[in-house]
Structures are given as C-alpha cells and as structure tokens.
Design a protein around this motif. Structure first.
Motif, PDB file in Angstrom:
ATOM      1  N   MET A 164     -20.261  -4.503  -8.134  1.00 34.59           N
ATOM      2  CA  MET A 164     -19.702  -5.859  -7.935  1.00 34.59           C
ATOM      3  C   MET A 164     -20.079  -6.372  -6.545  1.00 34.59           C
ATOM      4  N   ALA A 165     -20.257  -7.662  -6.413  1.00 32.37           N
ATOM      5  CA  ALA A 165     -20.719  -8.242  -5.149  1.00 32.37           C
ATOM      6  C   ALA A 165     -19.650  -8.238  -4.059  1.00 32.37           C
ATOM      7  N   ILE A 166     -18.382  -8.229  -4.457  1.00 31.56           N
ATOM      8  CA  ILE A 166     -17.292  -8.185  -3.466  1.00 31.56           C
ATOM      9  C   ILE A 166     -16.874  -6.724  -3.267  1.00 31.56           C
ATOM     10  N   ILE A 167     -16.936  -6.290  -2.028  1.00 30.64           N
ATOM     11  CA  ILE A 167     -16.570  -4.901  -1.719  1.00 30.64           C
ATOM     12  C   ILE A 167     -15.246  -4.894  -0.945  1.00 30.64           C
ATOM     13  N   ILE A 168     -14.359  -3.988  -1.305  1.00 33.23           N
ATOM     14  CA  ILE A 168     -13.070  -3.854  -0.616  1.00 33.23           C
ATOM     15  C   ILE A 168     -13.231  -2.835   0.518  1.00 33.23           C
ATOM     16  N   ARG A 169     -12.945  -3.285   1.707  1.00 35.91           N
ATOM     17  CA  ARG A 169     -13.118  -2.421   2.890  1.00 35.91           C
ATOM     18  C   ARG A 169     -11.779  -1.844   3.379  1.00 35.91           C
ATOM     19  N   LEU A 170     -10.916  -1.562   2.441  1.00 32.97           N
ATOM     20  CA  LEU A 170      -9.577  -1.093   2.787  1.00 32.97           C
ATOM     21  C   LEU A 170      -9.613   0.295   3.438  1.00 32.97           C
ATOM     22  N   ASP A 171     -10.490   1.165   2.926  1.00 31.47           N
ATOM     23  CA  ASP A 171     -10.571   2.530   3.480  1.00 31.47           C
ATOM     24  C   ASP A 171     -10.978   2.508   4.955  1.00 31.47           C
ATOM     25  N   ARG A 172     -11.921   1.602   5.292  1.00 25.26           N
ATOM     26  CA  ARG A 172     -12.394   1.493   6.677  1.00 25.26           C
ATOM     27  C   ARG A 172     -11.274   1.019   7.611  1.00 25.26           C
ATOM     28  N   LEU A 173     -10.540  -0.015   7.106  1.00 22.26           N
ATOM     29  CA  LEU A 173      -9.425  -0.565   7.893  1.00 22.26           C
ATOM     30  C   LEU A 173      -8.322   0.467   8.099  1.00 22.26           C
ATOM     31  N   LEU A 174      -8.043   1.218   7.042  1.00 23.33           N
ATOM     32  CA  LEU A 174      -6.995   2.248   7.128  1.00 23.33           C
ATOM     33  C   LEU A 174      -7.385   3.327   8.143  1.00 23.33           C
ATOM     34  N   ALA A 175      -8.680   3.670   8.154  1.00 24.62           N
ATOM     35  CA  ALA A 175      -9.166   4.691   9.093  1.00 24.62           C
ATOM     36  C   ALA A 175      -9.058   4.176  10.528  1.00 24.62           C
ATOM     37  N   GLU A 176      -9.425   2.878  10.708  1.00 19.52           N
ATOM     38  CA  GLU A 176      -9.343   2.280  12.048  1.00 19.52           C
ATOM     39  C   GLU A 176      -7.897   2.227  12.551  1.00 19.52           C
ATOM     40  N   ARG A 177      -6.969   1.940  11.614  1.00 23.93           N
ATOM     41  CA  ARG A 177      -5.555   1.820  11.995  1.00 23.93           C
ATOM     42  C   ARG A 177      -4.848   3.179  11.969  1.00 23.93           C
ATOM     43  N   LYS A 178      -5.587   4.215  11.559  1.00 19.28           N
ATOM     44  CA  LYS A 178      -5.044   5.572  11.408  1.00 19.28           C
ATOM     45  C   LYS A 178      -3.780   5.543  10.533  1.00 19.28           C
ATOM     46  N   MET A 179      -3.935   4.874   9.430  1.00 19.86           N
ATOM     47  CA  MET A 179      -2.802   4.729   8.509  1.00 19.86           C
ATOM     48  C   MET A 179      -3.154   5.333   7.160  1.00 19.86           C
ATOM     49  N   LYS A 180      -2.176   5.938   6.519  1.00 21.88           N
ATOM     50  CA  LYS A 180      -2.406   6.527   5.192  1.00 21.88           C
ATOM     51  C   LYS A 180      -2.141   5.466   4.107  1.00 21.88           C
ATOM     52  N   LEU A 181      -2.767   5.682   2.973  1.00 25.73           N
ATOM     53  CA  LEU A 181      -2.602   4.742   1.849  1.00 25.73           C
ATOM     54  C   LEU A 181      -1.132   4.674   1.397  1.00 25.73           C
ATOM     55  N   ASN A 182      -0.473   5.829   1.450  1.00 27.59           N
ATOM     56  CA  ASN A 182       0.948   5.883   1.055  1.00 27.59           C
ATOM     57  C   ASN A 182       1.811   4.995   1.943  1.00 27.59           C
ATOM     58  N   ASP A 183       1.532   5.053   3.253  1.00 30.90           N
ATOM     59  CA  ASP A 183       2.316   4.251   4.195  1.00 30.90           C
ATOM     60  C   ASP A 183       2.091   2.760   3.937  1.00 30.90           C
ATOM     61  N   LEU A 184       0.825   2.413   3.717  1.00 30.64           N
ATOM     62  CA  LEU A 184       0.507   1.001   3.441  1.00 30.64           C
ATOM     63  C   LEU A 184       1.213   0.541   2.158  1.00 30.64           C
ATOM     64  N   ALA A 185       1.142   1.389   1.140  1.00 30.76           N
ATOM     65  CA  ALA A 185       1.776   1.054  -0.153  1.00 30.76           C
ATOM     66  C   ALA A 185       3.266   0.801   0.041  1.00 30.76           C
ATOM     67  N   GLU A 186       3.892   1.637   0.862  1.00 28.49           N
ATOM     68  CA  GLU A 186       5.327   1.506   1.104  1.00 28.49           C
ATOM     69  C   GLU A 186       5.650   0.212   1.855  1.00 28.49           C
ATOM     70  N   LYS A 187       4.821  -0.091   2.878  1.00 24.73           N
ATOM     71  CA  LYS A 187       5.080  -1.288   3.701  1.00 24.73           C
ATOM     72  C   LYS A 187       4.797  -2.582   2.931  1.00 24.73           C
ATOM     73  N   VAL A 188       3.749  -2.560   2.115  1.00 22.45           N
ATOM     74  CA  VAL A 188       3.353  -3.775   1.374  1.00 22.45           C
ATOM     75  C   VAL A 188       4.243  -3.971   0.141  1.00 22.45           C
ATOM     76  N   GLY A 189       4.749  -2.875  -0.398  1.00 19.75           N
ATOM     77  CA  GLY A 189       5.589  -2.968  -1.600  1.00 19.75           C
ATOM     78  C   GLY A 189       4.780  -2.943  -2.884  1.00 19.75           C
TER      79      GLY A 189
END
Lengths: 69, 206
Positions: free
Chosen positions: A1-26
């Motif tokens: 797909m032409a649109i790429i999600i750069r969430l993994d890169r952002l999470l690495a930069e912020r040193k945040m886990k996916l679980n924490d983001l999921a909890e904060k975002v709801g």
C-alpha cells in the motif's frame, strides 16, 4: 500500500511500548497492532488525534506516502 | 444506536430464533407423519382410498383409525376433473404426496434451516451482514423461485405418467406468489451483500 504507518519508529523514538500507547489512547492492543502492521484500511480522525496527542507528534509523522512502482 | 438498543434487538432475535425452531419442529413432525402416511398408503388396498372432486381440488382421503382419516388436496391444474373411475386414487395419492414432500416440504425445511443460521449469526454476537448470510438468502430465493416454477409442472408430469396416462400441461401452472417472494429475497440478498461490504469497511477502520 502507498501509505505506510510509521508508528513503530515513533514508539522507538519515544521509548514507549505498544501496550502503554494502547492504554493511553484507549484502543485495544490488537487493534493498535493491526494499525502498526498496516492491516487496517482506514483510520478515524479521532483515533489519529488521540495518537498524535499521546506521542506529541503531527499526523505526517505517523503516516508516510510512498508511490507504488 | 445505543448498546441498550442493540441488546434489546439481540434479545428479540433470540426469541424469534426460538419461534423458528418451534416451526422447524412442527414442519419436521408433519414431514415424518406424512412419510408414515405414505408408507401406510402403499400397503392399503385401492378400495380404502376415496377421491372427492371439489371446485378447485380433488380431495383424496385414507382412513387412519376409527373416526380419523388423512386427506390431501390435489389441485385441478395437476389432476384435471376426470371421472373418478378414469384414474386410481391410490396412485394419485402416492404420486402427488411424494412430489409434495419432495418439493414443497423440503424447500420449506431448507428455507427455515437457512433462516435459523442467519438468526444464530446475530445472536452469536456477530453482525448479520456477512457474505455467508447473503449466500444463504440467495439460496433460499433460488429454492423459492425454482419451486414456484417447477413444482407444479413436476407434479403434473408425474400425475400424467403414473396416474392418468393422459398428458395435459398448462404452461401457467406456476406459483406467482412464490415467484414474488423469491424475487424479493433475491433483492434482499443483494442488499445483504452490500451490507457485508460496508461492514468490512467499518471493521477495518480504526
């Protein structure tokens, strides 16, 4: 797909886990994981807003367009 | 739509599902009873059968027990208004009743079964708008249309071959109500297919 999600890169930069983001975002961990791996077809503005607010970034930092060859 | 409303709808669907199950049992009991009657009829002598002509039906009666009898109605389009001596009532009973069980009752049972599956898909917590449900509705529609177009002709042909040995066929011996119901179900199945597409879009949107 032409649109790429750069969430993994952002999470690495912020040193945040996916679980924490999921909890904060709801959003469930499974859904966020699907978003990260590009399995979802669309994203709501409200979801994008919540992610941007948590990660303190712009939508353009999460979404990236690369032309299909 | 609120969660309470969705719960209320699901509860209603659950109740309807129970009614459909009850109808299925009633039809199945009727089916088994009819098969038993068919087997019993095969062993009865010709004299036990009574054929009475009516305005639009032949009524063929067989005795069950003292005071009880079982009868079937054969439309005049299928078995024309001949003299009762020109055909055997036993052959007419067995032929028409077999065809009736194979066409009408089987299609009815099939339709009810598919409807039960659709209702289950809602009560199980999934959406009704799935490709499977769309295919189920389409199958019911085809069964209804096929039955409306062919059942009458099959019955007429079988009666001609096994009962009267006189070939007469009315091309308009089709069920228009069955055709309309089938066509409506076909339209609804298309709507369900589009609903399934929209549901997929919704499910893949975060």
């Amino acid at each position: 797909m032409a649109i790429i999600i750069r969430l993994d890169r952002l999470l690495a930069e912020r040193k945040m886990k996916l679980n924490d983001l999921a909890e904060k975002v709801g959003i469930s961990h499974v859904n966020l994981s699907n978003l990260k791996t590009g399995k979802v077809k669309a994203i709501r503005f409200s979801t994008l807003e919540a992610i941007c607010k948590t990660l303190e970034c712009q939508p353009g930092d999460i979404l990236e367009y690369t032309p299909d060859d | 739509m609120s969660t309470t409303e969705i719960k209320r709808i699901k509860s209603k669907v659950k109740t309807n599902s129970k009614y459909v199950s009850l109808i299925t049992w009633i039809v199945m009991i009727y089916f088994v009873f009819s098969v038993v009657m068919l087997i019993r009829a095969a062993f009865l002598p010709e004299e036990a059968f009574t054929a009475t002509p009516g305005l639009i039906f032949w009524q063929i009666t067989i005795p069950i027990n003292a005071g009880f009898s079982f009868n079937i109605n054969i439309p005049m389009e299928v078995l024309p208004n001949y003299e009762p001596e020109r055909f055997q009532a036993k052959a007419a009973f067995i032929t028409y009743h077999s065809i009736y069980l194979l066409t009408y009752t089987s299609v009815l049972l099939y339709g009810i079964r598919q409807l039960t599956y659709i209702l289950w898909s809602i009560t199980d917590g999934h959406t009704p708008f799935t490709i499977n449900n769309s295919v189920r509705l389409r199958n019911i529609a085809f069964a209804a249309i096929g039955n409306a177009l062919l059942a009458g002709h099959i019955a007429t042909i079988c009666i001609s071959i096994f009962v009267t040995q006189i070939f007469s066929m009315n091309i308009l011996n089709i069920s228009f109500s069955g055709l309309i119901i089938g066509s409506l179900l076909l339209v609804i199945s298309q709507i369900f297919r589009y609903g399934a597409y929209l549901q997929e879009q919704y499910d893949t949107t975060l």
